[in-house]
Design a protein around this motif. Structure first.
Motif, PDB file in Angstrom:
ATOM      1  N   ARG A  34       0.351  -0.985   5.962  1.00  0.00           N
ATOM      2  CA  ARG A  34       0.522  -0.672   4.807  1.00  0.00           C
ATOM      3  C   ARG A  34       1.301  -1.776   4.042  1.00  0.00           C
ATOM      4  O   ARG A  34       1.365  -2.068   2.924  1.00  0.00           O
ATOM      5  N   ALA A  35       2.408  -2.295   4.786  1.00  0.00           N
ATOM      6  CA  ALA A  35       3.170  -3.248   4.507  1.00  0.00           C
ATOM      7  C   ALA A  35       2.637  -4.692   4.264  1.00  0.00           C
ATOM      8  O   ALA A  35       2.606  -5.284   3.285  1.00  0.00           O
ATOM      9  N   ARG A  36       1.676  -4.955   4.998  1.00  0.00           N
ATOM     10  CA  ARG A  36       0.862  -6.210   5.061  1.00  0.00           C
ATOM     11  C   ARG A  36      -0.733  -5.957   5.162  1.00  0.00           C
ATOM     12  O   ARG A  36      -1.341  -6.359   6.177  1.00  0.00           O
ATOM     13  N   PRO A  37      -1.284  -5.709   4.125  1.00  0.00           N
ATOM     14  CA  PRO A  37      -2.716  -5.124   4.124  1.00  0.00           C
ATOM     15  C   PRO A  37      -3.526  -6.543   4.648  1.00  0.00           C
ATOM     16  O   PRO A  37      -4.778  -6.171   4.826  1.00  0.00           O
ATOM     17  N   GLU A  38      -3.100  -7.672   4.344  1.00  0.00           N
ATOM     18  CA  GLU A  38      -3.768  -8.604   4.967  1.00  0.00           C
ATOM     19  C   GLU A  38      -4.253  -8.690   6.333  1.00  0.00           C
ATOM     20  O   GLU A  38      -5.199  -9.356   6.680  1.00  0.00           O
ATOM     21  N   LEU A  39      -3.267  -7.932   7.065  1.00  0.00           N
ATOM     22  CA  LEU A  39      -3.689  -7.689   8.559  1.00  0.00           C
ATOM     23  C   LEU A  39      -5.063  -6.871   8.917  1.00  0.00           C
ATOM     24  O   LEU A  39      -5.630  -7.170   9.850  1.00  0.00           O
ATOM     25  N   ILE A  40      -5.479  -6.148   7.935  1.00  0.00           N
ATOM     26  CA  ILE A  40      -6.552  -5.184   8.094  1.00  0.00           C
ATOM     27  C   ILE A  40      -7.865  -5.988   8.456  1.00  0.00           C
ATOM     28  O   ILE A  40      -8.422  -6.324   7.304  1.00  0.00           O
ATOM     29  N   LYS A  41      -8.456  -6.192   9.467  1.00  0.00           N
ATOM     30  CA  LYS A  41      -9.830  -6.814   9.654  1.00  0.00           C
ATOM     31  C   LYS A  41     -10.655  -5.776  10.267  1.00  0.00           C
ATOM     32  O   LYS A  41     -10.392  -4.529  10.059  1.00  0.00           O
ATOM     33  N   LEU A  59       0.824  -1.068   0.009  1.00  0.00           N
ATOM     34  CA  LEU A  59      -0.080  -0.108   0.047  1.00  0.00           C
ATOM     35  C   LEU A  59       0.902   1.361  -0.011  1.00  0.00           C
ATOM     36  O   LEU A  59       0.493   2.433  -0.281  1.00  0.00           O
ATOM     37  N   GLU A  60       2.106   1.226   0.522  1.00  0.00           N
ATOM     38  CA  GLU A  60       2.985   2.420   0.440  1.00  0.00           C
ATOM     39  C   GLU A  60       3.256   2.762  -0.991  1.00  0.00           C
ATOM     40  O   GLU A  60       3.167   3.821  -1.143  1.00  0.00           O
ATOM     41  N   ASP A  61       3.542   1.583  -1.737  1.00  0.00           N
ATOM     42  CA  ASP A  61       3.876   1.916  -2.925  1.00  0.00           C
ATOM     43  C   ASP A  61       2.704   2.454  -3.839  1.00  0.00           C
ATOM     44  O   ASP A  61       2.778   3.538  -4.673  1.00  0.00           O
ATOM     45  N   PHE A  62       1.530   1.808  -3.441  1.00  0.00           N
ATOM     46  CA  PHE A  62       0.331   2.273  -3.904  1.00  0.00           C
ATOM     47  C   PHE A  62       0.110   3.765  -3.842  1.00  0.00           C
ATOM     48  O   PHE A  62      -0.275   4.507  -4.839  1.00  0.00           O
ATOM     49  N   LYS A  63       0.447   4.328  -2.624  1.00  0.00           N
ATOM     50  CA  LYS A  63       0.344   5.715  -2.263  1.00  0.00           C
ATOM     51  C   LYS A  63       1.552   6.467  -2.946  1.00  0.00           C
ATOM     52  O   LYS A  63       0.984   7.555  -3.563  1.00  0.00           O
ATOM     53  N   ALA A  64       2.451   6.097  -3.114  1.00  0.00           N
ATOM     54  CA  ALA A  64       3.803   6.630  -3.877  1.00  0.00           C
ATOM     55  C   ALA A  64       3.190   6.623  -5.279  1.00  0.00           C
ATOM     56  O   ALA A  64       3.414   7.901  -5.874  1.00  0.00           O
ATOM     57  N   GLN A  65       2.522   5.756  -5.649  1.00  0.00           N
ATOM     58  CA  GLN A  65       2.276   5.751  -7.195  1.00  0.00           C
ATOM     59  C   GLN A  65       1.105   7.077  -7.464  1.00  0.00           C
ATOM     60  O   GLN A  65       1.074   7.558  -8.469  1.00  0.00           O
ATOM     61  N   ILE A  66      -0.006   7.068  -6.580  1.00  0.00           N
ATOM     62  CA  ILE A  66      -0.968   7.874  -6.455  1.00  0.00           C
ATOM     63  C   ILE A  66      -0.221   9.372  -6.569  1.00  0.00           C
ATOM     64  O   ILE A  66      -0.357  10.315  -7.511  1.00  0.00           O
ATOM     65  N   LYS A  74     -10.135  -1.809  10.131  1.00  0.00           N
ATOM     66  CA  LYS A  74     -11.012  -0.884   9.232  1.00  0.00           C
ATOM     67  C   LYS A  74     -11.689   0.138   9.830  1.00  0.00           C
ATOM     68  O   LYS A  74     -11.585   1.313   9.408  1.00  0.00           O
ATOM     69  N   ARG A  75     -12.315  -0.161  11.174  1.00  0.00           N
ATOM     70  CA  ARG A  75     -13.001   0.915  11.696  1.00  0.00           C
ATOM     71  C   ARG A  75     -12.260   2.404  12.189  1.00  0.00           C
ATOM     72  O   ARG A  75     -12.475   3.319  11.916  1.00  0.00           O
ATOM     73  N   ARG A  76     -11.071   1.756  12.756  1.00  0.00           N
ATOM     74  CA  ARG A  76      -9.997   2.702  13.193  1.00  0.00           C
ATOM     75  C   ARG A  76      -9.609   3.753  12.236  1.00  0.00           C
ATOM     76  O   ARG A  76      -9.585   4.932  11.855  1.00  0.00           O
ATOM     77  N   ILE A  77      -9.489   2.687  10.942  1.00  0.00           N
ATOM     78  CA  ILE A  77      -8.840   3.732   9.671  1.00  0.00           C
ATOM     79  C   ILE A  77      -9.879   4.496   9.238  1.00  0.00           C
ATOM     80  O   ILE A  77      -9.763   5.703   8.636  1.00  0.00           O
ATOM     81  N   ALA A  78     -10.988   3.977   9.011  1.00  0.00           N
ATOM     82  CA  ALA A  78     -12.123   4.862   8.587  1.00  0.00           C
ATOM     83  C   ALA A  78     -12.392   5.946   9.340  1.00  0.00           C
ATOM     84  O   ALA A  78     -12.509   7.383   8.605  1.00  0.00           O
ATOM     85  N   ALA A  79     -12.115   5.983  10.651  1.00  0.00           N
ATOM     86  CA  ALA A  79     -12.644   7.084  11.483  1.00  0.00           C
ATOM     87  C   ALA A  79     -11.196   8.067  11.389  1.00  0.00           C
ATOM     88  O   ALA A  79     -11.546   9.004  11.475  1.00  0.00           O
ATOM     89  N   GLY A  80     -10.235   7.600  11.296  1.00  0.00           N
ATOM     90  CA  GLY A  80      -9.088   8.336  11.020  1.00  0.00           C
ATOM     91  C   GLY A  80      -9.011   9.040   9.666  1.00  0.00           C
ATOM     92  O   GLY A  80      -8.763  10.286   9.655  1.00  0.00           O
ATOM     93  N   ALA A  81      -9.563   8.450   8.710  1.00  0.00           N
ATOM     94  CA  ALA A  81      -9.481   9.373   7.528  1.00  0.00           C
ATOM     95  C   ALA A  81     -10.884  10.060   7.271  1.00  0.00           C
ATOM     96  O   ALA A  81     -11.041  10.566   6.244  1.00  0.00           O
ATOM     97  N   GLY A  82     -11.989   9.764   8.239  1.00  0.00           N
ATOM     98  CA  GLY A  82     -13.085  10.553   8.006  1.00  0.00           C
ATOM     99  C   GLY A  82     -13.890  10.086   6.845  1.00  0.00           C
ATOM    100  O   GLY A  82     -14.605  10.663   6.151  1.00  0.00           O
ATOM    101  N   ASN A  84      -2.957   7.117   4.727  1.00  0.00           N
ATOM    102  CA  ASN A  84      -2.178   7.937   5.636  1.00  0.00           C
ATOM    103  C   ASN A  84      -2.723   7.366   6.946  1.00  0.00           C
ATOM    104  O   ASN A  84      -1.870   7.594   8.005  1.00  0.00           O
ATOM    105  N   SER A  85      -3.971   6.829   7.164  1.00  0.00           N
ATOM    106  CA  SER A  85      -4.650   6.593   8.367  1.00  0.00           C
ATOM    107  C   SER A  85      -4.094   5.220   8.949  1.00  0.00           C
ATOM    108  O   SER A  85      -4.539   4.694   9.871  1.00  0.00           O
ATOM    109  N   MET A  86      -3.102   4.627   7.859  1.00  0.00           N
ATOM    110  CA  MET A  86      -2.841   3.312   8.344  1.00  0.00           C
ATOM    111  C   MET A  86      -1.498   3.175   8.944  1.00  0.00           C
ATOM    112  O   MET A  86      -0.708   4.040   8.863  1.00  0.00           O
TER     113      MET A  86
END
Lengths: 449, 313
Positions: free
Chosen positions: A387-394, A330-337, A398-406, A380-382
């Protein structure tokens, strides 16, 4: 760009791949498809006829024998002929004249001369040359004003002229000015003119005679229809052209002009213009363009564009990752964006990927800058680990990230889905989608065996 | 009866002559070549093939060409057309049937202020067409105000201002402003000054630039806010030099804005105009005006019969 043609030829190659051998009749169907596709892409009829005849001759000839499959062989022939039609290799500007080397721009109204002049001036100035631009367009209202604005954006010097001046006078004055002030390059923009307007064609011939340009560039709109052939012929008869700039190549589904202009004028297409921003001018690579038409993507050009737009190392790392499809997180994904933003958006990049991959991307999503910003916010909220291991995100992460990013949780899910798709795409490419195609290509070409 | 019945016959003659001159090359491909062919030859397969090539070369497009040829073929069989002259008549009739529905005049006097929004790709001739359109509307006795909605391209506002000055037409604009705001102001000004027609210029954009297509939708929405019902006319300016992409442009702009008319510019060059056939078949948006020259008077209402005559004769 060239989407229809790419899709069509990809489909033809597919149907042919299913065939056991290449026969006179099944090649006939494929060739008819090629003909229709080229015509719909506005490639000129005489050029299409020549092209189809050449492909047929090669395909039915000895050269096909010994290659892996007949379908690949035909794609190979089409590819080679397309390349040949557009000129064998990229030809750069030749400014090896006694300074100031003069560049003269010519073309129809609205083909993009002034915008291209600005882009070209910027490109040359970036090569540590002292550039002066001047407008000989005394006809169209505010044309001189436009060049002045564009020149200041490009950071090059502009010599004022006025609508009541004679174009020839302006040219002489500019040449003198450039000579006495030691400019390396003088770029002369001219008014748009119709090829059948004799007075105007005379005028530009006089300009050419007075300026002795090192480069006389014909600017042509990539969307132009069948008439591109006649216009190109008329201009090349009136002026000793040295090259062509193909503009507005970021439009959709066209590009026939690219195929025919070179054929008719015999002059190389030196640059292609995309977008209205001043960095939207790229060297034209016939070989890569042919690959793109065949749906093979254009990784090399992508890397080059990245190199100019972003840090070179980062670009290389990205290209490496694209090629391997490994370690893309995901870090690369962001860099790409972020890189995409500085490279003129995702659309410009997607254009360079193979057709079968781009089919799965929804173009509406790509263009939405707001969404890109949102994706950035989510990433950015991760945590670094996430970011390195997106499979961790359960769920709870997800709720925390969503709240962080609004954003709602669904948005986070969507992003993760998109990311997963992208990762799959890259794996596909690594598994030899691309490499295998390249090998097949080589096998089909006579020199590659 | 040819669409210019109200004009002096002398002027009509010069106009037809100019249109004919403008389409000279198309005729060389279509009519000239065919005129010679059709007059003498028998109707056979080779003739149809040449006809097909001629239509393709005139930018009619694969789909429209095939349909025209098929229709012509069926008719030749049914009515036993044997010489080229009869075939030429049939072709003219088929072309006329195809493009006649596009001939619908612009009625700018039906409400005040009548708001016209002009859109198109880069370099199609929007600003120039607006200058000519303003002149034409003035000749109809209407007062005009221009809105410089192209706030993006370098010197676009100055270009429109120059046209405004030539015609004595006020121009509303602001440097680097929001196009929607410019249009809003212009409509407000027109209401205050009791002006008949507002023409809003917009920046050139390619249909593939989706964010710019969103922007132009917004300009349209803002116009409706300034004056309910506006814009009353949404014109797409098409360069007659454009090939089959013209069709993609019509479709994309129609989907985004709901086009009510097309202006076909630069018809005075060489072979072109055939794309009108493709548009008539696939997305019949009325063709309001054609531009056949550089002069300010060279924008005229489209007349289907004149167009077909000029194309084939």
């Amino acid at each position: 760009m060239l989407d229809n043609l790419t899709a069509r030829l990809t489909r033809i190659a597919k149907t042919l791949r299913g065939e056991a051998r290449l026969t006179e009749s099944n090649i006939q169907d494929a060739l008819r498809e090629v003909r229709v596709a080229l015509l719909e892409a506005d490639c000129a009829l005489p050029v299409v006829k020549d092209f189809v005849a050449a492909v047929k001759a090669y395909a039915l000839g000895e050269e096909v024998i010994g290659s892996l499959t007949p379908g690949q062989a035909l794609v190979g022939v089409v590819h080679r002929e397309l390349t040949r039609l557009m000129g064998e290799a990229n030809v750069g500007l030749d400014l090896a004249a006694q300074p100031p080397a003069v560049i003269l721009m010519a073309g129809l109204q609205g083909s993009g001369k002034t915008t291209s002049a600005g882009k070209l001036a910027r490109l040359i100035a970036a090569g540590k040359k002292k550039v002066l631009v001047v407008s000989c367009d005394v006809y169209r209202p505010a044309a001189i004003e436009q060049l002045k604005t564009v020149a200041s954006q490009a950071g090059v010097d502009f010599l004022p002229s006025a609508p009541q001046d004679e174009p020839l006078e302006i040219a002489r004055r500019a040449l003198e000015h450039a000579r006495t002030r030691y400019y390396d390059v003088l770029l002369v923009d001219t008014a748009g003119r119709l090829a059948i307007d004799e007075a105007m064609m005379c005028e530009i011939a006089e300009l050419h005679a007075a300026l002795h340009p090192a480069e006389t560039l014909f600017v042509v709109d990539a969307m132009q229809g069948q008439d591109a052939v006649n216009v190109a012929r008329a201009f090349s008869q009136a002026l000793p052209l040295t090259g062509v700039i193909l503009t507005k190549l970021d439009g959709d589904a066209r590009g026939g002009a690219a195929l025919s202009v070179r054929h008719v004028t015999g002059k190389p297409i030196k640059f292609v213009g995309t977008g209205e921003k001043l960095d939207g001018l790229e060297p034209f690579h016939p070989e890569r363009m042919a690959s793109r038409i065949l749906g093979m993507g254009d990784i090399v050009s992508l890397v080059e564009q990245a190199r100019r737009g972003v840090d070179e190392q980062q670009a290389q790392a990205l290209a490496e990752k694209v090629r391997r499809g490994r370690g893309f997180d995901l870090e690369d994904f962001k860099a790409q964006i972020q890189q995409m933003k500085s490279m003129g958006g995702l659309a410009a990049l997607v254009d360079k990927l193979p057709a079968q991959l781009t089919g799965s991307i929804n173009p509406a999503q790509l263009h939405d800058d707001r969404q890109m910003r949102r994706i950035e916010g989510i990433i950015n909220s991760m945590t670094a680990q996430e970011r390195a291991r997106p499979e961790l995100i359960k769920a709870s992460r997800k709720r925390r990230i969503a709240a962080g990013a609004g954003v709602p949780v669904q948005e986070v899910n969507r992003l993760l889905n998109q990311f997963e798709q992208m990762q799959k795409m890259m794996k596909q490419m690594r598994k030899g989608g691309l490499a295998r195609m390249m090998r097949a290509m080589k096998g089909a070409l006579p020199g590659g065996r | 009866m040819f669409g210019f019945a109200n004009k002096a016959s002398e002027e009509k003659a010069s106009w037809s002559a100019r249109l004919k001159a403008g389409l000279a090359r198309t005729r060389a491909a279509l009519g000239g070549g065919l005129g010679a062919l059709l007059g003498r030859r028998k109707v056979d397969e080779a003739l149809f093939e040449e006809l097909e090539a001629a239509l393709l070369t005139a930018d009619c497009g694969v789909e429209a060409t095939q349909a025209l040829i098929e229709g012509l073929r069926a008719r030749a069989r049914k009515e036993r057309l044997e010489d080229g002259e009869a075939l030429k008549g049939a072709l003219k009739q088929a072309l006329l049937e195809l493009v006649a529905p596009l001939e619908r005049a612009l009625e700018a006097a039906r409400t005040r202020p009548f708001v016209i929004m002009v859109a198109g790709v880069n370099g199609s001739g929007k600003t120039t067409s607006i200058g000519k359109l303003a002149k034409w509307l003035q000749s109809q006795g209407l007062s005009v105000l221009l809105a410089a909605g192209d706030t993006f391209r370098a010197a676009a506002r100055e270009q429109l201002a120059a046209w405004g000055e030539r015609n004595g037409v006020p121009v509303i604009g602001q440097a680097g402003g929001d196009p929607g705001a410019v249009v809003f102001d212009a409509i407000g000004a027109a209401l205050a000054r009791r002006i008949d027609v507002v023409i809003a210029d917009t920046a050139g954009r390619l249909p593939t630039q989706l964010h710019l297509m969103e922007e132009i939708k917004k300009v349209k929405r803002v116009a409706a806010k300034a004056l309910p019902g506006a814009p009353h006319e949404v014109l797409l300016v098409l360069d007659a030099n454009t090939g089959q992409n013209a069709l993609a442009q019509v479709k994309a702009f129609d989907e985004a804005l709901g086009l009510t008319g097309i202006v076909l510019t630069k018809l005075d060059g060489t072979a072109k105009g055939g794309v009108v056939c493709a548009i008539a078949r696939q997305r019949p948006v009325p063709l309001r005006f054609v531009g056949v020259g550089e002069g300010i008077d060279d924008l005229r209402p489209f007349a289907a019969r004149d167009f077909v005559e000029a194309l084939v004769d």
